[in-house]
Motif scaffolding. Structure first.
Motif: not given
Length: 276
Positions: A17, A22, A195-196, A218-219, A226, A228, A230, A242, A252, A254
Motif C-alpha cells: 500500500l 509509485y 479497496r478502501n 487507498q480509495y 483508485i 493512493k 502516503r 490508477q 498510473t 504518480s
C-alpha cells in the motif's frame, strides 16, 4: 492452499500500500500479450532522467513448469525457472542474471496449512545461505529468517516477525537488520472489497535513534479507478491515480512532493501497461 505464508509475506500488505505502483522517478510503457498455448510476451520502455532503456521478456508455462526470460538494451539477461509440486506442497525456483555469473540462486519453498519453510542458496564458490520459516493458524503467523555467509562464517541477517490477519485488518511487527530496526504496521480495511483502506507504519532505528512514521490510504473512486496517498513525518508526500483504461490495461500517474522544501521541483511519474 491457505496457510501462514512465507516470512516475506509478513507486513507485505502495508508495504504494498505504501510503495507499490509509485513510479515517482520514471516514465514507463509496457505492452504484454499471451496465447492459449501458455506463451506470454512483454516489452517495456522506461525513461529515467534523460536516458531510455528497453527490455523484452517472454514467459512460457506448461503444466507445473514456468520459464521466464528477459533481455534489455544494456545486454543484461535474466532467466527464471519455476517448478511447482515436484514434491507435495513444494516449489523450486532457479534464477540467474547475466553477465553476472555469480548471481545464480536456487530457492526451495514448502507451504503447508500450518507451516512454511524456504531456503535460498547462491550458486557460486562461496555461497550465501538463507533459511526462513513460519508457523501459524487462524490468521496468526510467527516467523523468522537467518542468512549465513559460508566464506566468512558470519550471519548476514537474522530477523523475526509476527503477523495477524483478519477480514477487517492486518497487523504486523518485524524485528530486522540484526535487531537494529523495529517495524510495526497496521492496515485497516474500510469495506468488504478491501479497496478502501488505511495504513499506518512506524519504523524505529535504534542505532541512530530515529523514528519514521508513515500514514497512507487507498480509495476506490469507481470500479476502474483508485487513488493512493502516503505521508511521512519528514514531510515526503506521495500520491497516485490508477485507472483501468480498458480491461487489464492500467494507466498510473504518480508524484512526490517534499512539503518541508516547497522550493524543490516535485517529481512525477507516468506508467501505462497495455494487455490486449
Amino acid at each position: 492452499m491457505t496457510g501462514p505464508g512465507l516470512f516475506s509475506d509478513i507486513g507485505k500488505k502495508a508495504k504494498d500500500l505504501l510503495t507499490k505502483d509509485y513510479y515517482t522517478y520514471d516514465q514507463k510503457l509496457s505492452v504484454s500479450s499471451s496465447s492459449v498455448s501458455g506463451v506470454a510476451l512483454t516489452s517495456a520502455a522506461v525513461r529515467k532522467g534523460g536516458l531510455c532503456t528497453f527490455d523484452v521478456g517472454s514467459q512460457y508455462k506448461y503444466k507445473n513448469t514456468l520459464i521466464d526470460a528477459k533481455v534489455d538494451t544494456e545486454s543484461n539477461i535474466s532467466a527464471t525457472l519455476i517448478i511447482s509440486d515436484i514434491l507435495p506442497s513444494t516449489k523450486a525456483i532457479a534464477s540467474i542474471k547475466l553477465p553476472d555469473y555469480n548471481s545464480g540462486k536456487l530457492e526451495v519453498q514448502y507451504l503447508h496449512h500450518h507451516a512454511s519453510l524456504a531456503s535460498v542458496v547462491t550458486l557460486n564458490k562461496s555461497p550465501l545461505i538463507e533459511l526462513s520459516g513460519t508457523i501459524g493458524a487462524q490468521g496468526i503467523a510467527f516467523g523468522s529468517e537467518v542468512g549465513y555467509d559460508t566464506s566468512s562464517g558470519v550471519l548476514t541477517k537474522y530477523n523475526a516477525g509476527i503477523d495477524l490477519t483478519k477480514p477487517e485488518y492486518n497487523a504486523s511487527v518485524i524485528l530486522m537488520d540484526k535487531g537494529d530496526t523495529l517495524k510495526a504496521s497496521l492496515v485497516r480495511h474500510l469495506d468488504e472489497t478491501q479497496r478502501n483502506t488505511g495504513v499506518l507504519e512506524i519504523l524505529r532505528r535504534f542505532s541512530i535513534n530515529e523514528n519514521t512514521v508513515t500514514v497512507g490510504a487507498q480509495y476506490a473512486l469507481d470500479p476502474q479507478t483508485i487513488v493512493k496517498a502516503r505521508l511521512n513525518n519528514f514531510g515526503k508526500l506521495g500520491a497516485l491515480l490508477q485507472h483501468e483504461v480498458i480491461p487489464k490495461s492500467i494507466l498510473t500517474i504518480s508524484g512526490e512532493l517534499d512539503t518541508k522544501a516547497l522550493e524543490r521541483t516535485p517529481k512525477f511519474g507516468l506508467a501505462l501497461a497495455l494487455k490486449p
